[in-house]
Design a protein around this motif. Structure first.
Motif, PDB file in Angstrom:
ATOM      1  N   GLU A   1       0.694  -1.280  -0.270  1.00  0.00           N
ATOM      2  CA  GLU A   1      -0.031   0.249   0.144  1.00  0.00           C
ATOM      3  C   GLU A   1       0.910   1.303   0.076  1.00  0.00           C
ATOM      4  O   GLU A   1       0.577   2.185  -0.744  1.00  0.00           O
ATOM      5  N   ARG A   2       1.857   1.051   0.717  1.00  0.00           N
ATOM      6  CA  ARG A   2       2.731   2.304   0.675  1.00  0.00           C
ATOM      7  C   ARG A   2       3.433   2.497  -0.433  1.00  0.00           C
ATOM      8  O   ARG A   2       3.488   3.728  -1.169  1.00  0.00           O
TER       9      ARG A   2
ATOM     10  N   ASP B   1       2.301   1.739  -3.387  1.00  0.00           N
ATOM     11  CA  ASP B   1       1.247   2.226  -4.471  1.00  0.00           C
ATOM     12  C   ASP B   1       1.006   3.637  -4.283  1.00  0.00           C
ATOM     13  O   ASP B   1       0.648   4.342  -5.164  1.00  0.00           O
ATOM     14  N   ARG B   2       0.918   4.268  -2.887  1.00  0.00           N
ATOM     15  CA  ARG B   2       0.569   5.439  -2.691  1.00  0.00           C
ATOM     16  C   ARG B   2       2.027   6.258  -3.108  1.00  0.00           C
ATOM     17  O   ARG B   2       1.695   7.538  -3.637  1.00  0.00           O
ATOM     18  N   LEU B   3       3.229   5.934  -2.823  1.00  0.00           N
ATOM     19  CA  LEU B   3       4.147   6.601  -3.164  1.00  0.00           C
ATOM     20  C   LEU B   3       4.089   6.744  -4.811  1.00  0.00           C
ATOM     21  O   LEU B   3       4.699   7.737  -5.459  1.00  0.00           O
ATOM     22  N   GLU B   4       4.039   5.588  -5.397  1.00  0.00           N
ATOM     23  CA  GLU B   4       3.674   5.482  -6.864  1.00  0.00           C
ATOM     24  C   GLU B   4       2.802   6.721  -7.649  1.00  0.00           C
ATOM     25  O   GLU B   4       3.029   7.241  -8.629  1.00  0.00           O
ATOM     26  N   ARG B   5       1.528   6.487  -6.661  1.00  0.00           N
ATOM     27  CA  ARG B   5       0.628   7.720  -7.077  1.00  0.00           C
ATOM     28  C   ARG B   5       0.982   8.916  -7.083  1.00  0.00           C
ATOM     29  O   ARG B   5       0.710   9.974  -7.755  1.00  0.00           O
ATOM     30  N   GLU B   6       1.673   9.408  -5.718  1.00  0.00           N
ATOM     31  CA  GLU B   6       2.269  10.597  -5.682  1.00  0.00           C
ATOM     32  C   GLU B   6       3.121  11.120  -6.514  1.00  0.00           C
ATOM     33  O   GLU B   6       3.078  12.091  -7.091  1.00  0.00           O
TER      34      GLU B   6
END
Length: 375
Positions: free
Chosen positions: A157-158, A160-165
Motif C-alpha cells: 500500500e505504501r 502504491d501510494r508513493l507511485e501515485r504521488e
C-alpha cells in the motif's frame, strides 16, 4: 502469471487438500473404524473418511466468512477419533482469520484441552504431547504468517501510494512546464506577429498603389489567422487539453482550399486533385491531413519558392492518402535553411494515428511529402 497470485492460489488449494487428507487418510487405513461409537459401523470406513474429509475441505473453503463449521468438525473429530491434522488446520485457520485476541485465546484454550484430553489406550505423556504438536505449532505458524501478510500488505500500500504521488508530481511538473512554454511563446512569438500585423495594417492604409495595399492586406489577414491558431495552441498547452468547446475548431479538409489560395496569392502555382469517393472521416484524421498539406507548403515556400506544386487527396476504402509534390526549384541556393522539426512533428503525428509518413527528394530535384492515414 506473477509469483504472488500463483503462490496465493497454491495456498488456497493446499489448505483444503491438507484438511481432506488429514481426515481421510488415517480413517481409510485397513481396520480403522473411527466413528464406530456413533453407530455407523455398517458404513464402510473409507466412505466415512471420505465424507468427513469433504466436510473438512468445505469448511476450509467457507473460511474466513464462516469458520464455525470447520471448528465444530475439528472438535467432533478430536473427541470421537483423536486429534490430528483436522485440528491443526482448524487452528491455523483460526490464527489467520480471528481478529479479536479474546476469540483466539478461547479457541486455543479449548483446542488445547481437546488435544490433551486423556483417551483409553493412550498414556498421559502422549496425550499431553498432542497440544504442542496439533495446536500450539499451527497457532504460532498462523500468527506469524498473518503478521507477515499485514506487513507485506502495508508495504504494498505504501509503494502504491508513493507511485501515485510520484505520478501526480510528474503530471503537475508537465502542466507547469506547458504553462511556462505557453507564456514564453506568447511573450515572444505572439508579440512579434502582432507587430507584423500592425505594420501590415499601417502599410495597407498608406500604400502608394493598389498592388502594395493588396499585399499588405494579405500579410495582415495571414498574420491574424496565425495569431488565432497560435492562441488556440497556447490554450491547449496552458490547460493540458481542457474542454474541447473552450477552443476554436481545428481546420479540416474543408479548409484546404483556403490554405491553397494563400499560397496561390503569393505566386505559387498549385493544382489540387481529389481521387476516390468522398466519405465521412474522423475530425482528427482531417485535421492531420490539413497539417500535412500546411507543413509541405511551408517547406515549399522556404526551400523551393514559386514552383509548380500538386496536392492529391486520395480516398481509399480504409485510408486517406495525402501527397504534396513539387518540382525542382529554379535556384537551389535561394531557399531558407530549416531545422527539419516540422517534418519530424508530422511523422510523429501521423504515426500516432497508426499511419505512414514519407518525405523524400525526387530524382529530378523536386520533393514529395506523403501521408497515409487510416480512415
Amino acid at each position: 502469471m506473477s509469483a504472488q497470485p500463483l503462490r496465493d492460489r497454491l495456498v488456497s488449494f493446499a489448505l483444503p487438500a491438507t484438511a481432506f487428507c488429514g481426515a481421510f487418510v488415517p480413517a481409510a487405513l485397513p481396520g480403522a473404524t473411527p466413528y464406530s461409537s456413533l453407530g455407523l459401523t455398517p458404513v464402510p470406513a473409507s466412505f466415512q473418511a471420505a465424507v468427513v474429509g469433504l466436510l473438512a475441505a468445505v469448511g476450509v473453503w467457507m473460511a474466513p466468512k464462516r469458520c464455525w463449521p470447520l471448528f465444530a468438525l475439528a472438535a467432533v473429530d478430536s473427541v470421537v477419533r483423536s486429534p490430528g491434522l483436522v485440528l491443526s488446520v482448524a487452528t491455523y485457520v483460526a490464527a489467520t482469520t480471528l481478529r479479536r485476541p479474546l476469540h483466539l485465546t478461547v479457541f486455543s484454550t479449548v483446542a488445547s484441552l481437546l488435544a490433551a484430553m486423556p483417551r483409553s489406550g493412550v498414556d498421559i505423556v502422549s496425550s499431553l504431547g498432542g497440544a504442542p504438536l496439533f495446536v500450539w505449532l499451527p497457532l504460532v505458524t498462523g500468527m506469524w504468517i498473518s503478521a507477515r501478510g499485514k506487513v507485506v500488505a502495508g508495504l504494498r500500500e505504501r509503494a502504491d501510494r508513493l507511485e501515485r504521488e510520484q505520478a501526480l508530481l510528474a503530471m503537475r511538473a508537465r502542466v507547469e512546464e506547458r504553462a511556462r512554454i505557453a507564456r514564453d511563446m506568447h511573450d515572444v512569438v505572439a508579440h512579434q506577429v502582432s507587430l507584423m500585423v500592425l505594420r501590415a495594417g499601417a502599410l495597407e492604409i498608406n500604400a502608394p498603389d493598389e498592388k502594395t495595399a493588396a499585399e499588405a492586406e494579405l500579410i495582415r489577414t495571414t498574420g491574424k489567422e496565425a495569431l488565432i491558431q497560435l492562441r488556440a495552441v497556447l490554450g491547449i498547452l496552458r490547460h493540458g487539453g481542457g474542454e474541447p468547446e473552450s477552443f476554436l475548431p481545428q481546420p479540416t479538409l474543408a479548409d484546404i482550399d483556403a490554405l491553397l489560395d494563400q499560397s496561390r496569392s503569393i505566386g505559387v502555382p498549385i493544382e489540387r486533385r481529389d481521387e476516390g469517393t468522398a466519405g465521412e472521416l474522423h475530425a482528427v484524421v482531417e485535421h492531420t491531413a490539413y497539417r500535412v498539406v500546411q507543413e509541405a507548403l511551408t517547406n515549399i515556400h522556404k526551400h523551393a519558392g514559386m514552383v509548380p506544386t500538386q496536392v492529391v487527396l486520395r480516398r481509399l476504402p480504409s485510408a486517406l492518402e495525402v501527397t504534396v509534390d513539387n518540382v525542382a526549384p529554379h535556384d537551389r541556393t535561394s531557399g531558407m535553411s530549416g531545422s527539419g522539426l516540422g517534418l519530424i512533428s508530422l511523422r510523429e503525428r501521423v504515426e500516432l494515428l497508426g499511419g505512414e509518413f514519407t518525405a523524400r527528394p525526387k530524382e529530378d530535384g523536386g520533393f514529395t511529402v506523403s501521408a497515409r492515414l487510416p480512415a
